[in-house]
Design an enzyme around this catalytic site. Structure first.
Site, mmCIF file in Angstrom:
data_model
loop_
_atom_site.group_PDB
_atom_site.id
_atom_site.type_symbol
_atom_site.label_atom_id
_atom_site.label_comp_id
_atom_site.label_asym_id
_atom_site.label_seq_id
_atom_site.Cartn_x
_atom_site.Cartn_y
_atom_site.Cartn_z
ATOM 1 N N ASP A 137 8.574 2.354 0.914
ATOM 2 C CA ASP A 137 8.197 1.323 -0.052
ATOM 3 C C ASP A 137 8.820 1.743 -1.379
ATOM 4 O O ASP A 137 8.265 2.588 -2.081
ATOM 5 C CB ASP A 137 6.676 1.231 -0.159
ATOM 6 C CG ASP A 137 6.242 0.178 -1.161
ATOM 7 O OD1 ASP A 137 6.925 -0.860 -1.281
ATOM 8 O OD2 ASP A 137 5.216 0.396 -1.838
ATOM 9 N N ASP B 224 0.893 2.318 -2.136
ATOM 10 C CA ASP B 224 2.297 2.544 -1.781
ATOM 11 C C ASP B 224 2.419 3.317 -0.462
ATOM 12 O O ASP B 224 3.359 3.103 0.301
ATOM 13 C CB ASP B 224 3.016 3.307 -2.899
ATOM 14 C CG ASP B 224 2.765 2.676 -4.255
ATOM 15 O OD1 ASP B 224 3.541 1.787 -4.635
ATOM 16 O OD2 ASP B 224 1.775 3.056 -4.902
ATOM 17 N N GLU C 27 11.505 -1.947 2.146
ATOM 18 C CA GLU C 27 11.079 -3.266 1.664
ATOM 19 C C GLU C 27 12.227 -3.917 0.913
ATOM 20 O O GLU C 27 12.837 -3.308 0.029
ATOM 21 C CB GLU C 27 9.861 -3.152 0.753
ATOM 22 C CG GLU C 27 9.366 -4.511 0.286
ATOM 23 C CD GLU C 27 8.082 -4.423 -0.506
ATOM 24 O OE1 GLU C 27 8.118 -4.781 -1.695
ATOM 25 O OE2 GLU C 27 7.059 -3.998 0.063
#
Length: 196
Positions: A4, A138, A65
């Site tokens: 992430d 996260d 991501e």
């Protein structure tokens, strides 16, 4: 390996996929960089951590991501820069990188592409049968990215095969058309002039 990306907090995770939808968490962490440090140093910190993870865990694939429309342009830029550092580190090691949008990840993990962070964290905890919820968000997001890719990988592979087959069929069809056109081209006849 699920990542992430972010400048302030970059979530890292490694999971192992088993039969069907079985997944096991192997490691998870969050790399933090102070907002008052120079950008280049922050990216170097993320790069060093990500490279250490790649060299230690030797993942088959990295799920990152995809930077999506964001209200805060500087946050989106920082996320994109961190994602670029991660993709570069993977490319140097010849590791495939796949990008997934936040809605794809949410839909894969919760069944709802608009799920909130709390719902994603709850489902990640259940799917991986963790003793406690991963924090901060996260960390949960990095695990969710890895889960998403494990579950979507077979479909992604089938789509890649279908696209390759379609490209090959197009190539063969174009070659057939070109050959047919060459055969059908009339050959000009030269008439000789002779006196009578």
């Amino acid at each position: 390996m699920g990542v992430d990306p972010g400048l302030t907090r970059c979530g890292l995770s490694v999971i192992e996929s088993g039969k069907g939808r079985q997944v096991i968490a192997l490691d998870v962490d969050v790399v933090r960089t102070p907002a008052d440090h120079p950008l280049a140093h922050r990216l170097l910190t993320i790069s060093d951590a990500v490279e250490h993870w790649m060299d230690t865990h030797r993942p088959d694939v990295i799920a990152v991501e995809r930077v999506f429309a964001h209200q805060n342009a500087s946050t989106a830029m920082g996320t994109a820069q961190a994602a670029g550092v991660i993709a570069l580190a993977a490319a140097r090691r010849d590791i495939d990188v796949h990008f997934h949008t936040p809605s794809e990840v949410k839909a894969a993990v919760t069944g709802n592409g608009r799920a909130g962070k709390a719902q994603v964290t709850e489902m990640v905890t259940r799917i991986l049968t963790l003793q406690q919820k991963p924090t901060p968000a996260d960390a949960a997001d990095a695990l969710a990215l890895a889960i998403c890719h494990c579950w979507r990988a077979p479909m992604i592979a089938r789509m890649a095969e279908a696209e390759a087959l379609a490209a090959e069929q197009r190539r063969k069809y174009q070659a057939t058309l070109k050959a047919a056109k060459a055969e059908a081209k009339p050959v000009p006849i030269k008439m000789s002039r002779s006196g009578t």
